[in-house]
Design a protein around this motif. Structure first.
Motif, short mmCIF file in Angstrom:
data_model
loop_
_atom_site.label_atom_id
_atom_site.label_comp_id
_atom_site.label_asym_id
_atom_site.label_seq_id
_atom_site.Cartn_x
_atom_site.Cartn_y
_atom_site.Cartn_z
N ALA A 188 0.82 -1.21 0.00
CA ALA A 188 0.00 0.00 0.00
C ALA A 188 0.86 1.26 0.00
CB ALA A 188 -0.93 0.00 1.22
N PHE A 189 1.93 1.26 0.77
CA PHE A 189 2.81 2.43 0.83
C PHE A 189 3.48 2.67 -0.52
CE2 PHE A 189 7.15 4.14 1.87
CZ PHE A 189 6.72 5.45 2.06
N LYS A 190 3.95 1.61 -1.14
CA LYS A 190 4.57 1.75 -2.46
C LYS A 190 3.56 2.26 -3.49
CE LYS A 190 7.90 -1.96 -1.60
NZ LYS A 190 8.30 -3.36 -1.94
N ALA A 191 2.35 1.75 -3.42
CA ALA A 191 1.31 2.19 -4.34
C ALA A 191 1.00 3.68 -4.14
CB ALA A 191 0.04 1.36 -4.15
N GLU A 192 1.00 4.10 -2.88
CA GLU A 192 0.74 5.52 -2.60
C GLU A 192 1.83 6.39 -3.19
OE1 GLU A 192 0.23 8.64 1.12
OE2 GLU A 192 1.03 6.63 1.46
N ILE A 198 -4.76 11.62 -3.91
CA ILE A 198 -4.05 10.51 -3.26
C ILE A 198 -4.37 10.47 -1.77
CG2 ILE A 198 -1.78 9.55 -2.70
CD1 ILE A 198 -0.78 10.84 -5.32
N GLU A 199 -4.31 11.63 -1.13
CA GLU A 199 -4.57 11.69 0.31
C GLU A 199 -6.00 11.26 0.62
OE1 GLU A 199 -3.58 15.67 1.40
OE2 GLU A 199 -1.41 15.25 1.53
N LYS A 200 -6.93 11.68 -0.23
CA LYS A 200 -8.33 11.31 -0.02
C LYS A 200 -8.54 9.80 -0.16
CE LYS A 200 -12.92 11.99 -2.07
NZ LYS A 200 -13.68 12.64 -3.19
N VAL A 201 -8.01 9.22 -1.22
CA VAL A 201 -8.25 7.81 -1.51
C VAL A 201 -7.50 6.90 -0.54
CG1 VAL A 201 -7.92 6.00 -3.23
CG2 VAL A 201 -8.73 8.25 -3.95
N PHE A 202 -6.28 7.30 -0.16
CA PHE A 202 -5.46 6.43 0.69
C PHE A 202 -5.67 6.68 2.19
CE2 PHE A 202 -3.20 5.58 -3.20
CZ PHE A 202 -2.66 4.32 -3.01
N SER A 203 -6.46 7.69 2.56
CA SER A 203 -6.60 8.05 3.97
C SER A 203 -7.10 6.88 4.82
CB SER A 203 -7.55 9.25 4.13
OG SER A 203 -8.83 8.95 3.59
#
Length: 279
Positions: free
Chosen positions: A187-191, A203-208
């Motif tokens: 997940a971190f790599k994808a972010e 990105i911040e919205k989707v990964f929050s």
């Protein structure tokens, strides 16, 4: 890519080597060993992924190069790399450029000339455009390390669905049948890689949600990158937003009391720029 980003890219992609060789190249091997080569004749680099693979046809050096932008000089670089691999390890190089950029691939993958029977060159290598890989094709496999690349895949669907596509990628990562620590890493790599395509606010919205759920700050890759002083600013260090992200990081580090010299080293801002942020 900068040397700093090269180092980060190695951290991001190191776990994917097996999946890249199996899925992208269809390479069947019985043993794999990493080779350490510094390409001194080109710009000093030590982040290229090079592996000695034992196959049913003999040993080969698989050289994987990652590019986030088009480089018209790429064929010359790759040819020099291949010569150094052969010279230093006496292995035939199997070379691949994995293109993870936002734009279409515009790089050549060959060098050719013919000035007579004894003065010719016919050199080629493989380019894989991650944007051409179908989202659904990867989800049908168990190459879970490649899920970090999902935000960069399927450019037609990605453009059509926009933010919804990134949400699909996050959901797919959440559903991976692996332990929580591995999911954190993916997940971190994808972010990070999402920063090549998407705006920071998206990105911040989707990964929050997934960041809170997985506690991504405990990811081994996250820790490794932070220790190298790169932090998550490298997400936009690939593209245009590097300056804005560096300023944001610098402000945070100033609040934490870090000295200006260290902040300048981490963010690549000048000391004068950092001093202005103190006012």
């Amino acid at each position: 890519m900068s040397q700093k980003y090269d180092i980060t890219m190695k951290n991001i992609f190191s776990d994917m080597a097996d999946d890249i060789m199996s899925y992208f190249l269809g390479l069947q091997y019985t043993k794999i060993d990493e080779l350490n080569i510094e390409f001194a004749r080109v710009e000093r680099r030590d982040s290229d992924m090079i592996f000695k693979c034992t196959t049913d046809k003999g040993n080969v050096a698989v050289h994987i190069e990652f590019q986030s932008e088009n480089d018209e000089k790429m064929p010359y670089r790759m040819l020099r790399y291949s010569l150094e691999i052969m010279e230093k390890h006496d292995l035939l190089p199997y070379q691949i450029v994995v293109y993870i950029g936002k734009d279409n691939v515009k790089m050549a993958n060959s060098l050719n000339y013919n000035f007579g029977e004894q003065n010719t060159l016919d050199y080629k290598y493989k380019i894989i455009n991650v944007g051409d890989i179908k989202y659904t094709d990867v989800l049908k496999t168990d190459y879970y390390d490649l899920y970090s690349l999902l935000p960069l895949m399927d450019k037609n669907r990605r453009k059509k669905e926009g933010e919804k596509y990134l949400e699909r990628c996050v959901e797919a990562i959440k559903d991976i049948p692996l332990d929580i620590n591995k999911k954190k890493d993916i997940a971190f790599k994808a972010e990070i890689l999402s920063g090549i395509i998407y705006k920071r606010e998206v990105i911040e919205k989707v990964f929050s949600e997934v960041i809170k759920m997985f506690r991504i700050e405990e990811s081994e890759t996250y820790k490794m990158i932070i220790e190298k002083g790169i932090e998550k600013g490298i997400e936009k260090g690939i593209e245009k937003g590097e300056k804005e992200k560096s300023i944001k990081i610098a402000k945070k580090l100033l609040k934490e009391g870090m000295d200006i010299d260290r902040i300048a080293e981490i963010t690549e801002l000048s000391k004068e720029e950092i001093k202005k942020l103190m006012n």
